[in-house]
Every structure is written in structure tokens, then in C-alpha cells.
Design a protein around this motif. Structure first.
Motif, short mmCIF file in Angstrom:
data_model
loop_
_atom_site.label_atom_id
_atom_site.label_comp_id
_atom_site.label_asym_id
_atom_site.label_seq_id
_atom_site.Cartn_x
_atom_site.Cartn_y
_atom_site.Cartn_z
N TYR A 42 -12.39 -0.62 -0.02
CA TYR A 42 -11.12 -0.28 0.66
C TYR A 42 -9.93 -0.73 -0.19
CZ TYR A 42 -13.85 0.69 4.89
OH TYR A 42 -14.75 1.21 5.80
N ILE A 43 -10.10 -1.88 -0.86
CA ILE A 43 -9.03 -2.40 -1.72
C ILE A 43 -8.81 -1.44 -2.89
CG2 ILE A 43 -8.37 -4.35 -3.23
CD1 ILE A 43 -8.47 -5.03 -0.18
N ALA A 44 -9.93 -1.00 -3.50
CA ALA A 44 -9.83 -0.07 -4.63
C ALA A 44 -9.17 1.23 -4.18
CB ALA A 44 -11.21 0.21 -5.20
N GLU A 45 -9.50 1.71 -2.99
CA GLU A 45 -8.90 2.96 -2.50
C GLU A 45 -7.40 2.79 -2.27
OE1 GLU A 45 -13.01 4.70 -0.48
OE2 GLU A 45 -11.50 3.84 0.84
N GLU A 46 -7.02 1.62 -1.76
CA GLU A 46 -5.57 1.37 -1.56
C GLU A 46 -4.86 1.31 -2.91
OE1 GLU A 46 -4.54 -2.03 0.95
OE2 GLU A 46 -2.58 -2.09 -0.02
N ALA A 47 -5.51 0.70 -3.90
CA ALA A 47 -4.92 0.61 -5.25
C ALA A 47 -4.70 2.01 -5.81
CB ALA A 47 -5.82 -0.21 -6.17
N VAL A 48 -5.70 2.86 -5.66
CA VAL A 48 -5.59 4.23 -6.17
C VAL A 48 -4.47 4.97 -5.44
CG1 VAL A 48 -6.81 6.45 -6.32
CG2 VAL A 48 -7.99 4.33 -6.93
N ALA A 49 -4.38 4.77 -4.14
CA ALA A 49 -3.31 5.42 -3.37
C ALA A 49 -1.92 4.96 -3.81
CB ALA A 49 -3.51 5.15 -1.87
N ALA A 50 -1.87 3.77 -4.44
CA ALA A 50 -0.58 3.27 -4.95
C ALA A 50 -0.34 3.75 -6.38
CB ALA A 50 -0.56 1.74 -4.90
N GLY A 51 -1.32 4.46 -6.93
CA GLY A 51 -1.15 5.00 -8.28
C GLY A 51 -1.89 4.23 -9.36
N ALA A 52 -2.58 3.14 -9.00
CA ALA A 52 -3.22 2.31 -10.03
C ALA A 52 -4.37 3.06 -10.70
CB ALA A 52 -3.74 1.02 -9.40
N MET A 144 0.20 -1.40 -0.70
CA MET A 144 0.44 -1.60 -2.14
C MET A 144 1.41 -0.54 -2.67
SD MET A 144 -0.46 -3.92 -4.20
CE MET A 144 0.78 -3.99 -5.46
N ARG A 145 1.35 0.63 -2.12
CA ARG A 145 2.26 1.70 -2.53
C ARG A 145 3.70 1.35 -2.12
NH1 ARG A 145 1.28 7.16 -3.68
NH2 ARG A 145 3.31 8.12 -3.95
N SER A 146 3.86 0.84 -0.90
CA SER A 146 5.20 0.46 -0.43
C SER A 146 5.77 -0.65 -1.31
CB SER A 146 5.14 -0.03 1.02
OG SER A 146 4.58 0.96 1.83
N LEU A 147 4.89 -1.60 -1.70
CA LEU A 147 5.37 -2.70 -2.56
C LEU A 147 5.83 -2.16 -3.91
CD1 LEU A 147 3.01 -5.78 -2.17
CD2 LEU A 147 4.99 -5.16 -0.85
N TRP A 148 5.04 -1.25 -4.47
CA TRP A 148 5.41 -0.68 -5.76
C TRP A 148 6.77 0.05 -5.65
CZ3 TRP A 148 5.25 -0.75 -10.77
CH2 TRP A 148 5.85 0.30 -11.44
N GLU A 149 6.93 0.84 -4.58
CA GLU A 149 8.17 1.60 -4.41
C GLU A 149 9.37 0.67 -4.31
OE1 GLU A 149 6.05 5.52 -2.44
OE2 GLU A 149 7.22 4.19 -1.13
N CYS A 150 9.19 -0.42 -3.59
CA CYS A 150 10.26 -1.41 -3.43
C CYS A 150 10.56 -2.07 -4.78
CB CYS A 150 9.80 -2.44 -2.39
SG CYS A 150 11.06 -3.57 -1.87
N PHE A 151 9.51 -2.46 -5.48
CA PHE A 151 9.64 -3.10 -6.80
C PHE A 151 10.42 -2.18 -7.75
CE2 PHE A 151 7.71 -3.79 -11.08
CZ PHE A 151 8.02 -5.14 -11.25
N ALA A 152 10.09 -0.90 -7.74
CA ALA A 152 10.73 0.06 -8.65
C ALA A 152 12.18 0.29 -8.23
CB ALA A 152 9.95 1.37 -8.65
N ARG A 153 12.41 0.41 -6.92
CA ARG A 153 13.75 0.71 -6.41
C ARG A 153 14.73 -0.42 -6.72
NH1 ARG A 153 15.31 0.70 -1.17
NH2 ARG A 153 13.24 0.08 -0.51
N PHE A 154 14.24 -1.67 -6.74
CA PHE A 154 15.13 -2.81 -7.01
C PHE A 154 15.14 -3.19 -8.49
CE2 PHE A 154 14.99 -2.98 -2.45
CZ PHE A 154 16.23 -3.49 -2.08
N GLY A 155 14.63 -2.29 -9.35
CA GLY A 155 14.86 -2.46 -10.78
C GLY A 155 13.76 -3.08 -11.60
N HIS A 156 12.53 -3.20 -11.06
CA HIS A 156 11.37 -3.67 -11.83
C HIS A 156 11.45 -5.12 -12.29
CE1 HIS A 156 9.50 0.38 -12.65
NE2 HIS A 156 10.72 0.74 -12.35
N SER A 157 12.38 -5.92 -11.77
CA SER A 157 12.41 -7.29 -12.29
C SER A 157 12.12 -8.32 -11.20
CB SER A 157 13.76 -7.58 -12.96
OG SER A 157 14.78 -7.45 -12.01
N MET A 158 12.59 -8.05 -9.97
CA MET A 158 12.29 -9.01 -8.89
C MET A 158 10.87 -8.76 -8.39
SD MET A 158 15.52 -9.55 -6.43
CE MET A 158 16.43 -8.04 -6.45
N GLY A 159 10.17 -9.84 -8.05
CA GLY A 159 8.85 -9.69 -7.45
C GLY A 159 8.98 -9.23 -6.00
N VAL A 160 7.94 -8.62 -5.47
CA VAL A 160 7.93 -8.23 -4.04
C VAL A 160 6.61 -8.69 -3.43
CG1 VAL A 160 8.27 -6.37 -2.38
CG2 VAL A 160 9.13 -6.08 -4.70
#
Ligand code: UTP
Length: 295
Positions: A42-52, A144-160
Motif C-alpha cells: 500500500y505504501i508503494a502504491e501511494e508512492a507511485v500515486a505521488a509520482g515516485a 504523499m501526493r498532497s505533501l509533494w504538491e505543497c512542497f513544490a508550491r512553496f518553492g522546494h526549500s521548506m520541508g512539509v
């Protein structure tokens, strides 16, 4: 320059799993079935859904079955082919192509922070998704997808990090934050403390999904032993609060702690009820059970 999509996730799975003994003595708790798939799938499937595209398992002794699970099973597939079991064949073939899996050993269980640090040579200078395999998260958009989107939207430098409210009496079991609202569903973390024994700053707890810049590794290298004598990921995150900054994504969905007996049982019931072929007969069984158990 950061890559425009999430590429690598690290799954720390080298813990001792003492809450699931004796099962976890020889078999990794990450291989516990949730209906018919091991938790780690399930973890691997969530990772793939986030684009990993790549997943690193941080493992320890007796954990090889996790890698085998994502590998091609040549003999089994040959037998299935001979028996014309097409749907099972397709299922296994999809699984071995799901995501590229690598592994690294954590030789001693020195803590979650240390387990993540073991991934440094594999990750290199890239942002890193960290997914704890015990946390099974269910939401319309995978966490994981939502975290990536947030990370990208705030400029790839702050952790989420993913956050969820927990009952106040359970705050001592989690990393707990104090935070200020940034926008709907996102907060800026001001402080973070691992398993506060008393006076927690809030009941907002860190759950098992993180999207972090590669500067995390430098912070982990400076982190000594903390709560429970372990090198804590939370302590490294605390160093990132002021710079580069740490955001919290408020997860809205269902979370199951499959490393805990009750959480594991709840996950199996919830996920069985999501299966069209199991739902009606399983519900009928549960109703009957409730009737007999409550009389
Ligand atoms: P837990 O706190 O759940 O510990 O670790 P645990 O050993 O897995 O299980 P219990 O509490 O003894 O039953 C949180 C995550 O960190 C990983 C675990 O595998 C789990 O995914 N971890 C922990 C490591 O990879 N290495 C460690 O040294 C400690």
C-alpha cells in the motif's frame, strides 16, 4: 535545481517491531496482510500515486521478503502461465513493475533519524519523500501526493510534514508541533518536540509522511541521541523550523497504525469493506457477530 516531480521515497523499515511480537520475530511486520496485500505494498502504491519512480527500503535482518515481494517471481509466473491463470499473472507482473525498489541495511536500530540517514548516499542532492510503512493512510488524494504538491508550491526549500489531531491523552506517543495557519489546510511549524511527557504544545501530531529538502541530511548528521536514546528524525526537523522552514499539511482522511495490534485489525476491517466482492458477506458476518457479542 530541484526536479519538477517527486522521484525518490525512503521507507524506513528497520525497526524491531516489538509491539507485534511474536509475529515480527522472523517475519517483518511490514509484510502483515491488509486483506490480501502486505502493508508495504500500500505504501508503494501511494508512492507511485505521488509520482515516485524509486523506493528505498531501509531494512535489517530477516527483512528480505519485502524486496522479494516487489521482485519478479520467475518460477511462480511460469506455473501460472502453464495453468492459464491470466489474471493472477497480470497481477504479479504489474506488481514487479510497480516501482524500482532498492534497499540499504541499518545495522543497528539507532532510531528513525539514523534509518533515514542511511539513505543519504542513495538520495544524493534531491528532495526526499519519507514514508513510514506502519501508517496506512486513506484519502481521496494520496497523502504523499498532497505533501509533494505543497512542497513544490512553496518553492522546494521548506520541508512539509503530515499532521493530524490526536486525542490529548495520546500526545506523549507522537512528535507534537505548535504552528500558525498559513492557508486552508497548511500551517507553518514554530516548534516540534518528540513524545512530550507532559505539557504538549498542542494535539497536532506528526504522522508518517514527510517531504523534505536534501539539507535534512546535514541536520541529521548533527543530531545526537534524543528521546529513548535514539537518533530522532523529529530532532533534525526541529533544526529546520527557522531555516529553511517547516510546513505542516493537515491530513484529512483515515489513518491506521498497522504496527499496532488494534490498528492492524481496524485496517483489515475497513479495507475488507472497501472490496466489492467481500463487502456484503463480511458485513453480514460483522452484524451477526455484533448481535451475539452484545447479548
Ligand atoms: P516505531 O517507533 O514504530 O518502532 O518506528 P518499531 O521498532 O518499528 O516498532 P515497535 O514500536 O517496537 O513495535 C517507526 C518507524 O521507524 C522505523 C520503523 O521500522 C518504523 O517504520 N525505524 C525505527 C527504523 O527503521 N530504524 C530504527 O532504528 C527505528
Amino acid at each position: 535545481m530541484s526536479k519538477p516531480t517527486l522521484s525518490k521515497v525512503v521507507v524506513p523499515a528497520a525497526g524491531l517491531g516489538t509491539r507485534f511480537l511474536p509475529f515480527s520475530k522472523v517475519v517483518p511486520k511490514e509484510m502483515l496482510p491488509i486483506v490480501d496485500k502486505p502493508a508495504v505494498q500500500y505504501i508503494a502504491e501511494e508512492a507511485v500515486a505521488a509520482g515516485a519512480k524509486q523506493m528505498l527500503l531501509v531494512t535489517s535482518r530477516n527483512k528480505e521478503s519485502m524486496e522479494d515481494h516487489f521482485d519478479m517471481a520467475f518460477e511462480l509466473e511460469a506455473v501460472l502461465r502453464g495453468r492459464k491463470k491470466e489474471s493472477e499473472l497480470e497481477m504479479l507482473s504489474k506488481l514487479s513493475k510497480l516501482i524500482e525498489v532498492a534497499s540499504v541495511r541499518q545495522q543497528q536500530p539507532l532510531g528513525l533519524g539514523h534509518a533515514v540517514l542511511c539513505a543519504k548516499p542513495w538520495v544524493g542532492d534531491e528532495p526526499i519523500g519519507v514514508m513510514l510503512p506502519d501508517d496506512l493512510l486513506e484519502a481521496p488524494t494520496p497523502c504523499m501526493r498532497s505533501l509533494w504538491e505543497c512542497f513544490a508550491r512553496f518553492g522546494h526549500s521548506m520541508g512539509v510534514v503530515a499532521l493530524m489531531e490526536v486525542p490529548w491523552e495520546k500526545t506523549h506517543q507522537y512528535g507534537i508541533v505548535s504552528a500558525e495557519r498559513v492557508e486552508e489546510g497548511v500551517v507553518r511549524i514554530r516548534s516540534i518536540v518528540e513524545k512530550p511527557p507532559s505539557n504538549p504544545p498542542s494535539n497536532l501530531a506528526v504522522i508518517g509522511r514527510y517531504m523534505l529538502p536534501p539539507t535534512l541530511f546535514g541536520e541529521l548528521e548533527k543530531t545526537g541521541r534524543g528521546a529513548g536514546g535514539e537518533i530522532q528524525l523529529t530532532d533534525a526537523l526541529a533544526r529546520m523550523v527557522d531555516a529553511p522552514g517547516l510546513l505542516g499539511y493537515l491530513f484529512k482522511g483515515r489513518r491506521f497504525d498497522t504496527g499496532d495490534k488494534l490498528g492492524f485489525l481496524e485496517a483489515n476491517v475497513a479495507y475488507a469493506l472497501k472490496r466489492p466482492e467481500l463487502r456484503a458477506p463480511f458485513l453480514a458476518y460483522l452484524r451477526q457477530l455484533l448481535e451475539t457479542e452484545s447479548t
